[in-house]
Design a protein around this motif. Structure first.
Motif, short mmCIF file in Angstrom:
data_model
loop_
_atom_site.label_atom_id
_atom_site.label_comp_id
_atom_site.label_asym_id
_atom_site.label_seq_id
_atom_site.Cartn_x
_atom_site.Cartn_y
_atom_site.Cartn_z
N MET A 1 2.92 10.52 14.23
CA MET A 1 3.42 9.77 13.42
C MET A 1 3.14 8.60 12.54
N TRP A 2 3.82 8.49 11.49
CA TRP A 2 3.22 7.34 10.92
C TRP A 2 4.34 6.26 10.51
N GLU A 3 3.84 5.10 10.45
CA GLU A 3 5.47 4.07 10.64
C GLU A 3 4.59 3.25 9.50
N CYS A 4 5.72 3.03 8.48
CA CYS A 4 6.02 1.73 7.84
C CYS A 4 5.01 0.50 7.84
N ALA A 5 3.63 -0.15 7.69
CA ALA A 5 4.09 -1.61 9.10
C ALA A 5 4.43 -2.97 7.84
N ILE A 6 4.72 -2.31 6.44
CA ILE A 6 5.22 -3.95 5.50
C ILE A 6 6.46 -4.58 5.67
N ASP A 7 6.24 -4.99 5.99
CA ASP A 7 7.70 -6.26 5.78
C ASP A 7 8.64 -6.38 6.59
N GLY A 8 7.83 -5.20 7.79
CA GLY A 8 8.96 -4.96 8.92
C GLY A 8 9.63 -3.29 8.52
N VAL B 1 1.96 11.92 6.07
CA VAL B 1 0.67 10.57 5.90
C VAL B 1 1.33 10.24 4.69
N GLU B 2 0.70 11.40 4.00
CA GLU B 2 1.69 11.69 1.92
C GLU B 2 2.71 10.96 1.95
N ASP B 3 3.83 11.25 2.64
CA ASP B 3 4.35 11.07 2.06
C ASP B 3 4.70 9.48 2.20
N LEU B 4 4.44 8.47 3.59
CA LEU B 4 4.21 7.83 3.59
C LEU B 4 3.74 6.73 2.99
N LEU B 5 2.29 6.72 2.28
CA LEU B 5 1.56 6.26 1.42
C LEU B 5 2.40 6.72 -0.21
N VAL B 6 3.32 8.06 -0.65
CA VAL B 6 4.06 7.38 -1.61
C VAL B 6 5.82 6.68 -1.03
N HIS B 7 6.09 6.50 -0.42
CA HIS B 7 7.14 5.59 -0.06
C HIS B 7 6.28 3.66 -0.16
N GLN B 8 5.00 3.75 0.57
CA GLN B 8 4.79 2.56 0.68
C GLN B 8 4.87 1.95 -1.25
N ALA B 9 3.98 2.98 -2.26
CA ALA B 9 4.09 2.68 -3.47
C ALA B 9 5.39 2.29 -3.84
N GLU B 10 6.27 3.43 -3.73
CA GLU B 10 7.47 3.29 -4.01
C GLU B 10 7.80 2.30 -3.31
N ALA B 11 8.82 2.24 -3.06
CA ALA B 11 9.80 1.30 -2.10
C ALA B 11 9.17 -0.12 -2.10
N HIS B 12 7.67 -0.79 -2.01
CA HIS B 12 7.67 -1.91 -1.98
C HIS B 12 6.44 -2.07 -2.83
N GLY B 13 6.37 -1.55 -3.91
CA GLY B 13 5.82 -2.51 -4.87
C GLY B 13 4.26 -2.74 -5.01
N PHE C 1 -1.44 1.16 2.10
CA PHE C 1 -2.97 1.30 2.29
C PHE C 1 -3.22 1.06 0.61
N PHE C 2 -3.11 1.33 0.34
CA PHE C 2 -3.74 1.37 -1.97
C PHE C 2 -3.89 -0.48 -1.61
N ALA C 3 -3.65 -1.02 -1.36
CA ALA C 3 -3.74 -2.33 -1.04
C ALA C 3 -4.91 -2.69 -0.23
N ILE C 4 -4.79 -1.59 1.06
CA ILE C 4 -6.02 -1.90 1.78
C ILE C 4 -7.52 -1.48 1.18
N ILE D 1 -6.28 7.49 7.81
CA ILE D 1 -5.45 8.41 6.64
C ILE D 1 -6.32 9.34 5.64
N GLN D 2 -7.46 8.55 5.16
CA GLN D 2 -8.22 9.41 4.27
C GLN D 2 -8.11 10.65 4.84
N LYS D 3 -8.93 11.03 6.17
CA LYS D 3 -9.55 12.08 6.78
C LYS D 3 -8.01 13.00 6.54
N GLN D 4 -6.92 12.27 6.60
CA GLN D 4 -5.68 13.11 6.46
C GLN D 4 -4.95 13.73 5.68
N ALA D 5 -4.91 12.54 4.33
CA ALA D 5 -4.28 12.48 3.03
C ALA D 5 -4.93 12.81 1.70
#
Length: 101
Positions: free
Chosen positions: A1-8, A16-28, A43-46, A79-83
């Motif tokens: 299970m992948w969880e978004c860790a941005i701002d609670g 994992v790919e759905d998580l990355l899309v979520h982070q990019a689109e939902a968190h700006g 992820f992309f900022a890291i 993430i890079q191994k799985q996505a």
């Protein structure tokens, strides 16, 4: 299970790919404190910070310690191994953005 860790955020997914899309689109965007480059948050900022800057630069510019760096590097590596990052970027470019959190 992948969880978004941005701002609670409580978003979680098995994909994992759905998580990355979520982070990019939902968190700006995130502006890098080292160079001012703007990238999607999460992820992309890291990935930007650790591929474009040294650990010392990261420590100086972010309120982080070596444990923070090790944790973020471990997560980014997994993430890079799985996505398929190129496929994620294509999805982000083609999907309508989610409302920002």
């Amino acid at each position: 299970m992948w969880e978004c860790a941005i701002d609670g955020c409580e978003y979680a997914t098995d994909d994992v790919e759905d998580l990355l899309v979520h982070q990019a689109e939902a968190h700006g965007q995130h502006t890098c404190k080292v160079c001012g480059t703007t990238v999607p948050d999460g992820f992309f900022a890291i990935r930007h910070a650790f591929t474009e800057h040294s650990r010392a630069e990261y420590l100086r510019n972010y309120e982080a310690d070596t444990d923070d760096i090790r944790h973020r590097e471990k997560v980014a590596k997994e993430i890079q191994k799985q996505a398929d990052i190129e496929r994620v970027v294509d999805r982000i470019k083609s999907e309508p953005a989610e409302p920002q959190a």
